[in-house]
Design a protein around this motif. Structure first.
Motif, PDB file in Angstrom:
ATOM      1  N   ASN A 165      39.952  36.630  44.510  1.00  0.00           N
ATOM      2  CA  ASN A 165      40.684  36.508  43.323  1.00  0.00           C
ATOM      3  C   ASN A 165      41.905  37.366  43.586  1.00  0.00           C
ATOM      4  OD1 ASN A 165      38.611  35.164  41.567  1.00  0.00           O
ATOM      5  ND2 ASN A 165      37.533  37.164  41.679  1.00  0.00           N
ATOM      6  N   GLU A 166      42.825  36.903  42.713  1.00  0.00           N
ATOM      7  CA  GLU A 166      44.158  37.870  42.657  1.00  0.00           C
ATOM      8  C   GLU A 166      43.675  39.220  42.829  1.00  0.00           C
ATOM      9  OE1 GLU A 166      48.048  38.560  42.797  1.00  0.00           O
ATOM     10  OE2 GLU A 166      47.406  36.576  42.718  1.00  0.00           O
ATOM     11  N   GLY A 167      44.524  40.003  43.633  1.00  0.00           N
ATOM     12  CA  GLY A 167      44.282  41.450  43.626  1.00  0.00           C
ATOM     13  C   GLY A 167      42.881  42.011  44.409  1.00  0.00           C
ATOM     14  N   GLN A 168      41.972  41.315  44.472  1.00  0.00           N
ATOM     15  CA  GLN A 168      40.935  41.624  45.266  1.00  0.00           C
ATOM     16  C   GLN A 168      40.980  42.054  46.585  1.00  0.00           C
ATOM     17  OE1 GLN A 168      37.827  38.574  45.021  1.00  0.00           O
ATOM     18  NE2 GLN A 168      36.138  40.294  45.736  1.00  0.00           N
ATOM     19  N   SER A 169      40.220  43.113  47.115  1.00  0.00           N
ATOM     20  CA  SER A 169      40.672  43.655  48.337  1.00  0.00           C
ATOM     21  C   SER A 169      39.746  42.682  49.408  1.00  0.00           C
ATOM     22  CB  SER A 169      40.305  45.050  48.548  1.00  0.00           C
ATOM     23  OG  SER A 169      38.808  45.215  48.664  1.00  0.00           O
ATOM     24  N   LYS A 229      45.205  43.318  49.620  1.00  0.00           N
ATOM     25  CA  LYS A 229      44.880  42.887  48.470  1.00  0.00           C
ATOM     26  C   LYS A 229      45.340  41.440  48.417  1.00  0.00           C
ATOM     27  CE  LYS A 229      43.805  46.947  46.725  1.00  0.00           C
ATOM     28  NZ  LYS A 229      42.646  47.434  46.904  1.00  0.00           N
ATOM     29  N   SER A 239      46.565  37.832  47.329  1.00  0.00           N
ATOM     30  CA  SER A 239      47.761  37.419  46.563  1.00  0.00           C
ATOM     31  C   SER A 239      48.152  35.846  47.003  1.00  0.00           C
ATOM     32  CB  SER A 239      48.712  38.081  46.548  1.00  0.00           C
ATOM     33  OG  SER A 239      49.358  38.237  47.722  1.00  0.00           O
TER      34      SER A 239
END
Length: 106
Positions: free
Chosen positions: A19-23, A89, A91
């Motif tokens: 997901n967006e922003g997930q490390s 992260k 993106s």
């Protein structure tokens, strides 16, 4: 959803979604990538989420900050492609990221 591929030390590739922003570290842990130990839980304090960013991606990533660079200097077998997956992260700019995993984190 974005794609990230983990390549283990034997060359076995596993593509996962993030997901967006997930490390990248949390993607690995949630999906059973055993080479990512993540002992500090993503606080950039242990180095057990070390990876080698694929050469095709090194110029596309933001530079490691001082904290991450300090941890990388303490790792076993660091290279110019070493990064900590807790600091990467996901993106749109990193969709398709490929990281190579060391045989061991210690």
């Amino acid at each position: 959803m974005y794609r990230v591929t983990f390549v283990d030390a034997d060359g076995q590739a596993t593509e996962l979604t993030a997901n967006e922003g997930q490390s990248v570290m949390s993607v690995a842990v949630a999906n059973g990538i055993d080479q990512i130990l993540a002992e500090c839980g993503g606080s950039c304090a242990c180095g057990t989420c070390h990876c080698y960013v694929d050469e095709s991606w090194t110029e596309k990533l933001p530079a490691a900050d001082d904290s991450e660079q300090g941890m990388i200097e303490c790792l076993m077998n660091p290279t110019e492609r070493s990064r900590l997956t807790c600091q990467l992260k996901m993106s749109a700019a990193l969709d398709g990221l490929v990281v190579h995993l060391p045989r061991e984190q210690y």
